[in-house]
Design an enzyme around this catalytic site. Structure first.
Site, PDB file in Angstrom:
ATOM      1  N   LYS A  23       0.839  -1.217   0.000  1.00  0.00           N
ATOM      2  CA  LYS A  23       0.000   0.000   0.000  1.00  0.00           C
ATOM      3  C   LYS A  23       0.865   1.255   0.000  1.00  0.00           C
ATOM      4  CE  LYS A  23      -1.633   1.678   4.055  1.00  0.00           C
ATOM      5  NZ  LYS A  23      -1.391   3.078   4.366  1.00  0.00           N
ATOM      6  N   ASN A  24       1.844   1.300   0.915  1.00  0.00           N
ATOM      7  CA  ASN A  24       2.591   2.548   1.079  1.00  0.00           C
ATOM      8  C   ASN A  24       3.584   2.796  -0.048  1.00  0.00           C
ATOM      9  OD1 ASN A  24       1.120   3.135   3.289  1.00  0.00           O
ATOM     10  ND2 ASN A  24       2.676   2.527   4.787  1.00  0.00           N
ATOM     11  N   CYS A 119      -3.805  13.658  12.567  1.00  0.00           N
ATOM     12  CA  CYS A 119      -4.599  12.444  12.437  1.00  0.00           C
ATOM     13  C   CYS A 119      -4.580  11.709  13.758  1.00  0.00           C
ATOM     14  CB  CYS A 119      -4.154  11.598  11.252  1.00  0.00           C
ATOM     15  SG  CYS A 119      -2.947  10.359  11.595  1.00  0.00           S
ATOM     16  N   ARG A 124       1.692  14.555  12.903  1.00  0.00           N
ATOM     17  CA  ARG A 124       2.088  14.280  11.523  1.00  0.00           C
ATOM     18  C   ARG A 124       2.219  15.550  10.681  1.00  0.00           C
ATOM     19  NH1 ARG A 124      -0.747   8.864   9.416  1.00  0.00           N
ATOM     20  NH2 ARG A 124       1.164   8.751   8.198  1.00  0.00           N
ATOM     21  N   ASP A 310       4.463   0.444  12.109  1.00  0.00           N
ATOM     22  CA  ASP A 310       3.208  -0.102  11.582  1.00  0.00           C
ATOM     23  C   ASP A 310       2.950  -1.535  12.054  1.00  0.00           C
ATOM     24  OD1 ASP A 310       2.854   2.295  10.327  1.00  0.00           O
ATOM     25  OD2 ASP A 310       3.527   1.618   8.367  1.00  0.00           O
ATOM     26  N   ARG A 402      -8.631   0.138   4.562  1.00  0.00           N
ATOM     27  CA  ARG A 402      -7.676   1.060   3.942  1.00  0.00           C
ATOM     28  C   ARG A 402      -6.391   0.335   3.554  1.00  0.00           C
ATOM     29  NH1 ARG A 402      -6.439   6.225   7.211  1.00  0.00           N
ATOM     30  NH2 ARG A 402      -5.235   6.378   5.316  1.00  0.00           N
TER      31      ARG A 402
HETATM   32  N1  EPU Z   1       7.344  14.504  10.570  1.00  0.00           N
HETATM   33  C1  EPU Z   1       7.506  15.831  10.873  1.00  0.00           C
HETATM   34  N2  EPU Z   1       7.529  16.728   9.849  1.00  0.00           N
HETATM   35  C2  EPU Z   1       7.392  16.354   8.538  1.00  0.00           C
HETATM   36  C3  EPU Z   1       7.227  15.001   8.237  1.00  0.00           C
HETATM   37  C4  EPU Z   1       7.201  14.076   9.284  1.00  0.00           C
HETATM   38  O1  EPU Z   1       7.631  16.219  12.030  1.00  0.00           O
HETATM   39  O2  EPU Z   1       7.419  17.229   7.653  1.00  0.00           O
HETATM   40  C5  EPU Z   1       7.290  13.524  11.659  1.00  0.00           C
HETATM   41  C6  EPU Z   1       5.871  12.922  11.783  1.00  0.00           C
HETATM   42  O3  EPU Z   1       5.043  13.739  12.572  1.00  0.00           O
HETATM   43  C7  EPU Z   1       6.126  11.555  12.387  1.00  0.00           C
HETATM   44  C8  EPU Z   1       7.541  11.202  11.862  1.00  0.00           C
HETATM   45  O4  EPU Z   1       8.095  12.411  11.352  1.00  0.00           O
HETATM   46  O5  EPU Z   1       6.173  11.659  13.774  1.00  0.00           O
HETATM   47  C9  EPU Z   1       7.559  10.145  10.788  1.00  0.00           C
HETATM   48  O6  EPU Z   1       6.690  10.530   9.738  1.00  0.00           O
HETATM   49  P1  EPU Z   1       6.920  10.106   8.225  1.00  0.00           P
HETATM   50  O7  EPU Z   1       6.887  11.336   7.387  1.00  0.00           O
HETATM   51  O8  EPU Z   1       8.113   9.222   8.123  1.00  0.00           O
HETATM   52  O9  EPU Z   1       5.615   9.224   7.941  1.00  0.00           O
HETATM   53  P2  EPU Z   1       4.588   9.333   6.734  1.00  0.00           P
HETATM   54  O10 EPU Z   1       5.312   9.465   5.452  1.00  0.00           O
HETATM   55  O11 EPU Z   1       3.546  10.333   7.076  1.00  0.00           O
HETATM   56  C10 EPU Z   1       4.591   6.759   6.271  1.00  0.00           C
HETATM   57  C11 EPU Z   1       3.545   5.673   6.192  1.00  0.00           C
HETATM   58  C12 EPU Z   1       3.036   5.361   7.589  1.00  0.00           C
HETATM   59  C13 EPU Z   1       4.215   4.932   8.465  1.00  0.00           C
HETATM   60  C14 EPU Z   1       5.304   6.016   8.448  1.00  0.00           C
HETATM   61  C15 EPU Z   1       6.547   5.629   9.209  1.00  0.00           C
HETATM   62  C16 EPU Z   1       2.547   6.073   4.038  1.00  0.00           C
HETATM   63  C17 EPU Z   1       1.335   6.434   3.270  1.00  0.00           C
HETATM   64  N3  EPU Z   1       2.444   6.112   5.352  1.00  0.00           N
HETATM   65  O12 EPU Z   1       3.933   7.893   6.820  1.00  0.00           O
HETATM   66  O13 EPU Z   1       2.141   4.259   7.432  1.00  0.00           O
HETATM   67  O14 EPU Z   1       3.764   4.733   9.775  1.00  0.00           O
HETATM   68  O15 EPU Z   1       5.674   6.323   7.094  1.00  0.00           O
HETATM   69  O16 EPU Z   1       7.059   4.444   8.725  1.00  0.00           O
HETATM   70  O17 EPU Z   1       3.566   5.726   3.470  1.00  0.00           O
HETATM   71  C18 EPU Z   1       0.255   2.924   7.873  1.00  0.00           C
HETATM   72  O18 EPU Z   1       0.435   2.340   6.788  1.00  0.00           O
HETATM   73  O19 EPU Z   1      -0.551   2.486   8.731  1.00  0.00           O
HETATM   74  C19 EPU Z   1       0.983   4.163   8.163  1.00  0.00           C
HETATM   75  C20 EPU Z   1       0.583   5.058   9.070  1.00  0.00           C
END
Ligand code: EPU
Length: 441
Positions: A23-24, A119, A124, A310, A402
């Site tokens: 998915k991701n 969320c 996030r 996850d 999802r």
């Molecule tokens: N963060 C910031 N600022 C930013 C971006 C991130 O502070 O500009 C912080 C976030 O608040 C969080 C941490 O950095 O605390 C990690 O966030 P990241 O950006 O790595 O996560 P994401 O890209 O929003 C993806 C997956 C998530 C998974 C995370 C970590 C997708 C669609 N989602 O989220 O998957 O938990 O990486 O591995 O790729 C799930 O599938 O259930 C899911 C939540």
């Protein structure tokens, strides 16, 4: 119509299950297809509500998308697009839609994308995405809840991420594909999904090296040189980990196909320490089993290659009935222990202090009515229901839909007693006979 699972716990899972596309990864690959002013085909696309949302985002921009469920493929024709706006209605349903920002900037230097907001699992933020785009030369205004990004040109530069954010790495990689010169993303995320996106972008003509390490270099290419291609998504490591946990949690034995074991090294290592057996049958097939009660372990969630956040809730479910005391530290999200109150309702002994959870293994969980509060917490409760004594009802299945395709179908084929039903009809009886997709037995 509120859909629920009715689970009759206590069955030992046995048999074979095949894992779908990640998915991701697929969500980002779909967003990336708009870099090509042509037709791109992605294979191994699971049928998930998040995929539907991304297809709606693309269609709203004017791309023509065809999803072939039988073939598990999506064809995106992005020859001409009519909009640069990703609406709040879609982005608020799925944060991953925000990835379209980098893709739109790469394609046409303009994007208007709704800010996703917080969320359930945490704040996030998207500040790294915004700062990185500004470093590449984009002018960014935030107005009425939308990010308005525009650039006459994007110029490659060095970008350092404070945290190896998956989404920021992907957005900045996408935006840099057609920037002038080279972009170096330092402290980049190293997840397999990042590598998959880089491989896809290279397949359509980008020049990216270093994906999968902490430093990614993107040498800008001309937008016109990007071309149509076909690409197959990697398997979903989190879905694989979920089924592995369901099997060992019920002291079962199963063959798991279409999995890349190297993507689950940390998780596999922890399962083995708990007493599970994991055997490599073929390069993408494993056999997982557990005979006895598992032992407790401690772990801290970390960016890849560390223990995946996850799979945290899912591993916690295993610890609730393991021998001894386990300690989990959740280091990525502020609020990712939402499964705890429901696990306690099933008899788990969990003490939570901010981002630490201390789980004292009990002999047996007992069935209860519980609520899926997010995707992974929902999957964790399903596994708890499979392990528990008696009947468990899991509510709010839209969260689970999802990220897990045909979840109850795949579990039933392993012998689980699980059915999906909705409030408006009486709950059917559960049986463990093999069922066809979508059919209630
Ligand atoms: N963060 C910031 N600022 C930013 C971006 C991130 O502070 O500009 C912080 C976030 O608040 C969080 C941490 O950095 O605390 C990690 O966030 P990241 O950006 O790595 O996560 P994401 O890209 O929003 C993806 C997956 C998530 C998974 C995370 C970590 C997708 C669609 N989602 O989220 O998957 O938990 O990486 O591995 O790729 C799930 O599938 O259930 C899911 C939540």
């Amino acid at each position: 119509m509120a859909e629920k699972y009715r689970i009759h716990g206590g069955e030992t899972l046995k048999g074979e299950v095949s894992i779908g596309g990640a998915k991701n990864s697929v969500l980002k690959l779909l967003a990336a297809t708009i870099l090509v002013k042509g037709t791109t085909k992605i294979y191994n696309v699971p049928h998930l509500t998040d995929v539907d949302i991304m297809l709606n985002v693309l269609s709203d921009l004017g791309a023509k998308c065809i999803y072939n469920r039988e073939e598990q493929s999506v064809t995106v024709d992005a020859v001409s697009m009519t909009s640069v706006t990703a609406k709040y209605e879609l982005v608020s349903k799925m944060r991953a839609s925000f990835i379209i920002l980098g893709a739109l900037m790469s394609r046409g230097r303009e994007a208007i994308v709704a800010l996703p907001g917080g969320c359930a699992i945490g704040e996030r933020r998207v500040d790294f995405h915004i700062k990185g785009l500004e470093a590449l030369g984009a002018k960014i205004k935030i107005e009425n809840g939308y990010v308005h990004a525009k650039a006459s040109k994007l110029v490659g530069t060095d970008i350092y991420l404070d945290i190896p954010s998956v989404g920021a790495t992907e957005n900045l990689m996408l935006a840099s594909v057609t920037a002038e010169g080279s972009t170096r993303i330092q402290n980049a995320a190293q997840e397999p999904e990042i590598v998959d996106l880089a491989n896809f972008l290279n397949t359509i003509g980008a020049d990216i090296t270093g994906a999968g390490t902490s430093e990614i270099v993107i040498n800008g290419v001309k937008q016109e040189s990007l071309h149509s291609a076909e690409y197959t998504t990697i398997p979903d490591r989190i879905e694989a980990g979920t089924f592995m946990a369901a099997v060992v949690g019920t002291r079962g034995k199963a063959i798991i196909k279409n999995v890349y074991p190297a993507h689950l090294t940390f998780f596999n290592d922890k399962l083995i320490k708990m007493g599970a057996s994991i055997k490599l049958v073929e390069p993408t097939t494993i056999e997982v089993s557990a005979k006895n009660r598992l032992n407790s372990i401690n772990f801290v969630t970390q960016p890849y290659p560390g223990f995946p956040t996850d799979l945290q809730a899912i591993a916690m479910t295993l610890l609730t009935v393991s021998n001894g005391v386990g300690i989990i530290t959740e280091s990525l999200y502020e609020n990712r222990f939402m499964q705890v109150p429901d696990l306690r309702r099933m008899g788990a002994d969990i003490h939570q202090d901010r981002n630490h959870a201390i789980i004292k293994g009990v002999k047996q969980l007992t069935g209860a009515t519980v609520v899926a509060s997010d995707l992974r917490a929902g999957a964790a409760l399903v596994i708890a229901g499979l392990m528990a004594n008696g009947e468990t009802i899991v509510e709010k299945l839209h969260h689970i839909d999802r990220g897990y395709e045909d979840f109850e179908y795949k579990l039933s084929n392993l012998g689980a007693k699980i059915v999906r039903y909705n409030d408006e009809i009486p709950a059917p009886q559960v049986s463990s006979s093999v069922i066809n997709r979508g059919e209630i037995s």
